[in-house]
Design an enzyme around this catalytic site. Structure first.
Site, PDB file in Angstrom:
ATOM      1  N   ASP A 129       0.907  -1.117  -0.032  1.00 25.85           N
ATOM      2  CA  ASP A 129       0.192   0.059  -0.015  1.00 25.85           C
ATOM      3  C   ASP A 129       1.077   1.376   0.158  1.00 25.85           C
ATOM      4  O   ASP A 129       2.158   1.174   0.304  1.00 25.85           O
ATOM      5  CB  ASP A 129      -0.934  -0.094   1.287  1.00 25.85           C
ATOM      6  CG  ASP A 129      -1.882   1.021   1.392  1.00 25.85           C
ATOM      7  OD1 ASP A 129      -2.411   1.478   0.300  1.00 25.85           O
ATOM      8  OD2 ASP A 129      -2.150   1.763   2.426  1.00 25.85           O
ATOM      9  N   ASP A 133      -0.168   4.964   0.888  1.00 25.47           N
ATOM     10  CA  ASP A 133      -0.470   6.007   2.008  1.00 25.47           C
ATOM     11  C   ASP A 133      -0.478   5.640   3.386  1.00 25.47           C
ATOM     12  O   ASP A 133      -1.412   4.501   3.515  1.00 25.47           O
ATOM     13  CB  ASP A 133      -1.889   6.889   1.712  1.00 25.47           C
ATOM     14  CG  ASP A 133      -1.467   7.864   0.639  1.00 25.47           C
ATOM     15  OD1 ASP A 133      -0.434   8.668   0.764  1.00 25.47           O
ATOM     16  OD2 ASP A 133      -2.366   8.049  -0.129  1.00 25.47           O
TER      17      ASP A 133
END
Lengths: 266, 443
Positions: free
Chosen positions: B255, B257
């Site tokens: 991922d 953020d």
């Protein structure tokens, strides 16, 4: 990949066959596992076997990492203490020594050495090597366990008992001496080779092991894992011994080890 | 010293008087002439004087006293030929001889013991000690096993329990290398059970039936497992060849953020906004451009560098392509490897009230660049929000979301685990352990 696919297909057909014959076991757990694994796998192999098998791989890798980190830390500790010793000696000779002045060339060399060492240590620290080689190996277990905690696993050191230590020392000594003897005899003597094969270091969870957390797993599972691991490594040790015993000192020892072990197994 | 004195007194001493008497016979012929009748008063007195003088001379020697006493008694009894010691020199010589003799005996009998025999014994003990210890250790370890084997024989007397086992080869789990655990009802713990097929005729019949159907069975197979967990199969090799020789690495889905980076738009205040990397984002739809400060999580570079050796890294973010691309470019420039794929918000599944869900089938389907599709068992997703991996919980590693903690070590901690997962046959087997016992499908 293709070979694996074939294997799987073969497995699947075998499973179907056995199902037709009515000897396949139907277990409630197997269906869900097969669903989870995409339905291609044979449902016959218990999820426990797969999990334990993968835990073995995981544990072995973690064990290797722990050993590597320990060796790294040890090496650099020795290296740094040598540097510190040299620096301390030259500082003493230059500034603290009560006797008269030193020969010019000698004192110049000492000053040079001292400067070099100070700069090297400074750079060592600045470049993060100190962190990489001394600090993080020391925290290896703590940091790994943080990552393993969500999986309810824990990596622990196995306390080594004194008879294990003695056995390890004897094995090491025996393996070296027998190896030397084999080299001298060019692998001719069967008994020496036998001794050599049997003096190999212990395998398995001798120093580091993975334990399942008692909060998440029942005693049965945890004990099953321990037994599975010990049993696997007992077999693996026997396999390696046989391989060494049969293969001798030739370069292809490891390559032919598998074949010979398989031949002797059945 | 007791033994020494014993030997000198009882074994060596009896030889002495004979020699002495011979000596005396030669020296003093007159006494013999008297035909052994007796001893003259003078002689006796003389001898006694001599003895007292000698006793005074060497009081310490008990041996000598005894010798002299005997001589004295002999003389008094007068039943034997006269033994008179006329000369102090002879006596001294005798004592000297005796001493030498003692020393000689000591050297001959005892020094070899202490110098050769005992050290040899000690050496032998030292050499064999480790072997003896090992033997002892093995015995100690085998003891509980022997017990359990006895119990297992009892268990095995009921053939129906193990009769239903048929053997099947998984890709690497070797047939015949099995492991069956029996629950000990009394203790509630597990006992190792070994089967021997020749134990029960019924069972061997079943086996032969299975053999006919093409299921291989091995005559001496040991079967382990539990009723709940099923049988245990053992791999022939720890890491199968198919894993070691594979060309493609496993896939790690990261991922962006709050996992690898954190970004804030320009207006908001951040404690160390000056250190952040500035990314300009232009939204093509609205045409508005915004500046973002992007911060890397601690050890992000180290993590990416290390992990890219073991995995193909895929970035799967729930944010817009316009924002993600410059950030990913920046991340890519900070380590040697490359991200193999990028997936954005439009690859996610939007569930109302839940959020964006990342379906790993998007990853396994293979990209349009022609890379071979992954299997789901080779994909790991690292994410901070459980919603993202809701469809593939068994593939996920959850990390804490990161905003601005400079002492965060989550990425560093993950490195050993990811390295260890590299060679597993199915990552889901390990990662599903976060569900606890459900992973084993028990109950």
């Amino acid at each position: 990949m293709a070979a694996e696919g074939d294997e799987l297909d073969g497995e699947l057909s075998r499973a179907l066959q056995s199902e037709c014959l009515g000897v396949a076991r139907q277990r409630s757990g197997s269906r869900t596992s097969s669903n989870r694994s995409g339905g291609r796998r044979s449902s016959n192999i218990s999820p426990a076997s797969r999990i334990f098998r993968n835990l073995l791989i995981l544990e072995d890798s973690l064990r290797g990492q722990a050993r590597r980190q320990r060796a790294l830390r040890w090496q650099y500790t020795v290296f740094l203490s040598c540097l510190a010793g040299a620096a301390g000696f030259s500082a003493y000779e230059l500034y603290l020594q009560p006797g008269g002045s030193l020969p010019r060339l000698y004192s110049l060399a000492l000053q040079f050495m001292l400067t070099i060492i100070v700069v090297a240590v400074f750079l060592f620290n600045i470049s993060g090597q100190y962190r990489r080689t001394i600090v993080s190996p020391r925290r290896f277990f703590a940091s790994t366990n943080k990552a393993l905690k969500p999986l309810h696993l824990r990596l622990v050191r196995v306390p080594r008992r004194w008879d294990d230590l003695v056995s390890d020392a004897v094995r090491l000594l025996g393996s070296y001496s027998a190896g030397l003897l084999l080299w001298v005899l060019r692998g001719r003597c069967r008994w020496v080779r036998f001794f050599w094969a049997h003096a190999q270091p212990r395998v398995g969870a001798t120093d580091v092991k993975l334990v399942l957390s008692p909060r998440a797993f029942s005693a049965e599972v945890r004990e099953g894992w321990e037994i599975y691991r010990d049993e696997f490594w007992a077999r693996e040790g026997a396999r390696r011994r046989r391989g060494r015993d049969g293969a001798g000192t030739t370069a292809g020892a490891t390559a032919s080890a598998d074949g010979s072990s398989e031949r002797t197994k059945h | 010293m007791n033994t020494i004195s014993y030997i000198t007194q009882h074994l060596i001493y009896p030889l002495r008087p004979r020699a002495k008497s011979l000596h005396n016979e030669v020296k003093s012929g007159e006494g013999k002439v008297d035909d052994g009748v007796g001893v003259t008063e003078n002689d006796v007195a003389d001898g006694k004087l001599k003895t007292t003088a000698n006793v005074e001379k060497q009081e310490n020697s008990t041996l000598k006293e005894e010798l002299l006493d005997r001589q004295g008694s002999d003389a008094e009894k007068a039943s034997k030929p006269i033994i008179v010691i006329n000369d102090g020199d002879i006596l001294n010589e005798n004592i000297l001889h005796q001493k030498v003799w003692n020393v000689l005996v000591f050297v001959i009998f005892f020094l070899p013991t202490y110098l050769i025999y005992k050290p040899l014994l000690l050496l032998w003990f030292l050499v064999t000690l480790p072997l003896a210890l090992v033997e002892r250790g093995i015995k100690l370890r085998n003891r509980p096993k022997m017990k359990t084997e006895k119990v297992s024989e009892l268990v095995l007397s009921d053939p129906s329990k193990l009769g239903s086992i048929n053997e099947e080869v998984e890709e690497d789990l070797a047939a015949g290398d099995e492991f069956y655990l029996q629950r000990d009802i009394v203790k509630g713990s597990l006992l190792k059970a070994t089967t021997n097929k020749h134990h029960t005729p019924l069972k061997s019949k079943k086996n032969s039936a299975q053999n006919q159907h093409g299921n291989e069975t091995h005559p001496n197979s040991t079967v382990f497992g539990t009723k709940k967990m099923g049988r245990f199969l053992f791999p022939k090799k720890l890491i199968p060849k198919s894993i070691l020789n594979r060309e493609k690495k496993k896939t790690l889905v990261m991922d962006l953020d709050e996992t690898l980076i954190h970004s804030v738009s320009r207006g908001t205040t951040h404690p160390n906004s000056s250190q952040g990397h500035i990314v300009e984002v232009k939204f093509s739809i609205s045409g508005v451009s915004t500046l973002y400060y992007v911060f890397k999580r601690p050890y992000c570079d180290l993590f990416l560098t290390k992990v890219s050796k073991w995995y193909d890294i895929v970035i799967f973010t729930a944010s817009m392509k316009e924002y993600a691309d410059p950030v990913i470019d920046w991340l890519e420039s900070s380590f040697a490897g490359k991200f193999s794929r990028r997936l954005y918000r439009n690859d996610c599944i939007l569930r109302d009230g839940v959020g964006y869900i990342k379906d790993l089938k998007m990853v396994t389907r293979g990209s349009n660049l022609g890379t071979s599709p992954d299997r789901l068992e080779d994909v790991i997703i690292v994410d901070n929000s459980p919603v993202s991996y809701a469809l593939n919980v068994d593939n996920a590693i959850q990390v804490e979301g990161w905003i601005n903690d400079p002492t965060d070590t989550d990425l560093l901690n993950l490195i050993p685990l990811l390295e260890a997962l590299e060679n597993t046959t199915d990552v889901r087997n390990i990662l599903s352990l976060k569900n606890g016992e459900k992973a084993f499908n028990i109950d």
